[in-house]
Scaffold this motif. Sequence first.
Motif, PDB file in Angstrom:
ATOM      1  N   LEU A  12       0.835  -1.204   0.000  1.00  0.00           N
ATOM      2  CA  LEU A  12       0.000   0.000   0.000  1.00  0.00           C
ATOM      3  C   LEU A  12       0.874   1.260   0.000  1.00  0.00           C
ATOM      4  O   LEU A  12       1.696   1.470   0.890  1.00  0.00           O
ATOM      5  N   THR A  13       0.682   2.086  -1.014  1.00  0.00           N
ATOM      6  CA  THR A  13       1.444   3.331  -1.131  1.00  0.00           C
ATOM      7  C   THR A  13       0.465   4.482  -1.307  1.00  0.00           C
ATOM      8  O   THR A  13      -0.421   4.422  -2.158  1.00  0.00           O
ATOM      9  N   ILE A  14       0.599   5.494  -0.468  1.00  0.00           N
ATOM     10  CA  ILE A  14      -0.298   6.643  -0.551  1.00  0.00           C
ATOM     11  C   ILE A  14       0.498   7.929  -0.393  1.00  0.00           C
ATOM     12  O   ILE A  14       1.323   8.069   0.505  1.00  0.00           O
ATOM     13  N   ARG A  15       0.257   8.858  -1.305  1.00  0.00           N
ATOM     14  CA  ARG A  15       0.863  10.183  -1.235  1.00  0.00           C
ATOM     15  C   ARG A  15      -0.162  11.154  -0.694  1.00  0.00           C
ATOM     16  O   ARG A  15      -1.311  11.135  -1.108  1.00  0.00           O
ATOM     17  N   ARG A  16       0.273  11.984   0.240  1.00  0.00           N
ATOM     18  CA  ARG A  16      -0.618  13.054   0.718  1.00  0.00           C
ATOM     19  C   ARG A  16       0.157  14.348   0.731  1.00  0.00           C
ATOM     20  O   ARG A  16       1.228  14.422   1.304  1.00  0.00           O
ATOM     21  N   ARG A  17      -0.418  15.335   0.089  1.00  0.00           N
ATOM     22  CA  ARG A  17       0.209  16.653  -0.014  1.00  0.00           C
ATOM     23  C   ARG A  17       1.658  16.519  -0.486  1.00  0.00           C
ATOM     24  O   ARG A  17       2.578  17.082   0.097  1.00  0.00           O
ATOM     25  N   GLY A  18       1.830  15.714  -1.527  1.00  0.00           N
ATOM     26  CA  GLY A  18       3.146  15.592  -2.145  1.00  0.00           C
ATOM     27  C   GLY A  18       4.137  14.762  -1.361  1.00  0.00           C
ATOM     28  O   GLY A  18       5.267  14.558  -1.793  1.00  0.00           O
ATOM     29  N   ARG A  19       3.733  14.268  -0.195  1.00  0.00           N
ATOM     30  CA  ARG A  19       4.640  13.518   0.642  1.00  0.00           C
ATOM     31  C   ARG A  19       4.229  12.039   0.579  1.00  0.00           C
ATOM     32  O   ARG A  19       3.051  11.732   0.445  1.00  0.00           O
ATOM     33  N   LEU A  20       5.183  11.149   0.708  1.00  0.00           N
ATOM     34  CA  LEU A  20       4.882   9.730   0.718  1.00  0.00           C
ATOM     35  C   LEU A  20       4.414   9.364   2.133  1.00  0.00           C
ATOM     36  O   LEU A  20       5.213   9.194   3.043  1.00  0.00           O
ATOM     37  N   ALA A  21       3.097   9.263   2.319  1.00  0.00           N
ATOM     38  CA  ALA A  21       2.574   8.994   3.655  1.00  0.00           C
ATOM     39  C   ALA A  21       2.692   7.514   4.003  1.00  0.00           C
ATOM     40  O   ALA A  21       2.931   7.155   5.157  1.00  0.00           O
ATOM     41  N   LEU A  22       2.495   6.663   3.017  1.00  0.00           N
ATOM     42  CA  LEU A  22       2.676   5.227   3.214  1.00  0.00           C
ATOM     43  C   LEU A  22       3.511   4.706   2.055  1.00  0.00           C
ATOM     44  O   LEU A  22       3.259   5.039   0.905  1.00  0.00           O
ATOM     45  N   ASP A  23       4.512   3.866   2.379  1.00  0.00           N
ATOM     46  CA  ASP A  23       5.445   3.419   1.363  1.00  0.00           C
ATOM     47  C   ASP A  23       5.456   1.887   1.343  1.00  0.00           C
ATOM     48  O   ASP A  23       6.100   1.251   2.165  1.00  0.00           O
ATOM     49  N   ALA A  24       4.666   1.314   0.440  1.00  0.00           N
ATOM     50  CA  ALA A  24       4.656  -0.138   0.219  1.00  0.00           C
ATOM     51  C   ALA A  24       4.470  -0.919   1.515  1.00  0.00           C
ATOM     52  O   ALA A  24       5.262  -1.787   1.863  1.00  0.00           O
ATOM     53  N   VAL A  25       3.405  -0.604   2.236  1.00  0.00           N
ATOM     54  CA  VAL A  25       3.114  -1.301   3.487  1.00  0.00           C
ATOM     55  C   VAL A  25       2.276  -2.541   3.203  1.00  0.00           C
ATOM     56  O   VAL A  25       1.278  -2.477   2.495  1.00  0.00           O
ATOM     57  N   THR A  26       2.703  -3.657   3.747  1.00  0.00           N
ATOM     58  CA  THR A  26       1.938  -4.899   3.611  1.00  0.00           C
ATOM     59  C   THR A  26       1.669  -5.454   5.000  1.00  0.00           C
ATOM     60  O   THR A  26       2.603  -5.683   5.778  1.00  0.00           O
ATOM     61  N   LEU A  27       0.395  -5.617   5.333  1.00  0.00           N
ATOM     62  CA  LEU A  27       0.054  -6.316   6.569  1.00  0.00           C
ATOM     63  C   LEU A  27      -1.361  -6.847   6.447  1.00  0.00           C
ATOM     64  O   LEU A  27      -2.132  -6.423   5.592  1.00  0.00           O
TER      65      LEU A  27
END
Lengths: 370, 265
Positions: free
Chosen positions: B7-22
Amino acid sequence: MSLAPAPDTRRGSRPGPRPDARAPARGGRPSRAALALPALAAAAVGLALAELVYGPVHLSLARIWAVAQGQGDAAAEAILMRIRLPRLGLGIAAGAALALSGAALQGILRNPLADPGLIGVTGGAAAAAVTMIVLGGGVIAALPGFLVPWALPLAAFAGAAAVTAFVFAAARRGGATSVATLILAGVAVNAIAFAVIGALSFVSDDQQLRELTFWNLGGLGGAAPGPIGVAAAAAAAAGVGLMRLARGLDLMQLGERAAFHAGLDVERAKFAAAAWSALAVGAVTAAAGPIGFVGLVGPHLARLLVGPGHARLLPASALCGVALVLAADLAVRTAVPPAEPPIGLATSLIGGPFFLWLLLRRLRREGPDA
Amino acid sequence: MLEARDLTIRRRGRLALDAVTLALAPGEVLAVCGPNGAGKSTLWSALAGDLAPDAGACLIDGDPVRALPAAELARRRAALEQAPSLSSGFTARELAGLGLISRRTPPAEAAARVARALAAAGLAGMEDRQASELSGGERARAHFARALVQVESGREAPGAVPGGRYLLLDEPTAALDLARQAQAMRLARRAAAEGTGVLAVLHDLNLAAAFADRIALLGAGRLVICAAPEAALESARLSALYGAPIRVERAASGRPVVIPDLARA
């Protein structure tokens, strides 16, 4: 302006301290609410009968009953069928439609000051209807005959829908609206609508001006059967449509994100509430002209009586709206007979001070940013 | 399973989540912990269906979360937001009743369910108080009761996938005193014992250590470790993650106890 969603219930639509709310389990709201709906219905029926009885010519209930049986005298029948029943029908449609759309807009915007008149929806409908009266001659002439009664309601609906869309876009941030934004948006829209109506009355011819002025004052007496039928149908449809939305409106009180978490399709609910409100306000305004404050006062009274749950609040609001409009109509008709001041005068006389009181109370409690 | 896959999510240009798997299984309590800005709430929002992934996926029992209609999603998972709000004069009972998502529930059963949830949340006798008249903690517990009602209502939903399987809590203890924090977590444990998978974003590592089966530690948008409390909570790992000296001791029960070394910080 406050952009954050309401931090807690204080921002909400609590009408005031409710002594019964602190009462333990039994008693309190359920029984009171159960009594309130029949009581409101009885009040509305009583006012409806009064609407038929009183007027320049007094009709006794016995004469009205005779007409209903098909055995009435010609004069009574003519007065009832041509004047008072259409007037009553429009009054019921107008009261229900305005109060229902007020309750729905207040629910979906999470803001108890959202009245279709205050936030400009009625003004938008009026401006569009006046445009149709003055400039729409060519359009109406080109319409097939069966569509002609719909021209004014359709124009008013378009105006109401445009303003509703604007208000939703302008005033909503993060799932809630600030009181200030909502009212300033309404002020702006009403000013524009007023200017449009003024400019159009300036360029209209004599016949149009008479029609326009008569209509713009607002009243239950002047409408033709076509627009009255459309208004009644729109009010009934909006009633059904909004009742199906009752639970969604309850969930919206949690804010948009939490409403979604609890299973509400938020965008669809918002669209449905806005569309039904615009339809009802548009159709009623096309027939009766602008009538203010019913959408504000009706739901507030209803909330005091049955609480905030929309399954009860919506029907109670509709009944309060009907009672308010019929009472206002009776007041203007019997105040200085045979003259008939516009009904909007009466609703504004009650609604204006009421609105001021609500606004001052909120501002004192929550500060200007609420 | 409720899963985040790369799971990868960008918020306001920042990488809020970087390839999280759980993955969260029905019946377990998973705590998500980490310093401010680590991506805990972003992960919670994505799993709840609020946020669309920029890459990777959120799956609930195999279906992408964002592909399900809101009503179906609500039957499979309940979510309790951080600092939930209410802008109407509902009573505690009416507030908790907003969790009744199934129209098939008979009214008597619905009323009993709401009363049970309010009692479990410690609000017995306050059912008819207006939510705005409750204290902050009482109001938070009324919202907790709403989430419990929704989980239970989801369980009775028909369909191939049994509903009511997941409960997402975003800092459910923030407004609560010490005893109420433990009470809230015990309610979460009870839901898990009844087969619900509970994911709770928690700031308090000791609360996580005491009540969670597993702890997922997030740092700067990445998953540092997801393991049982004994394995996840290590002095060196925590000190590095939070940028402050943190000791880990053992309680008599064998569970780890986290002690920030404030004097040295």
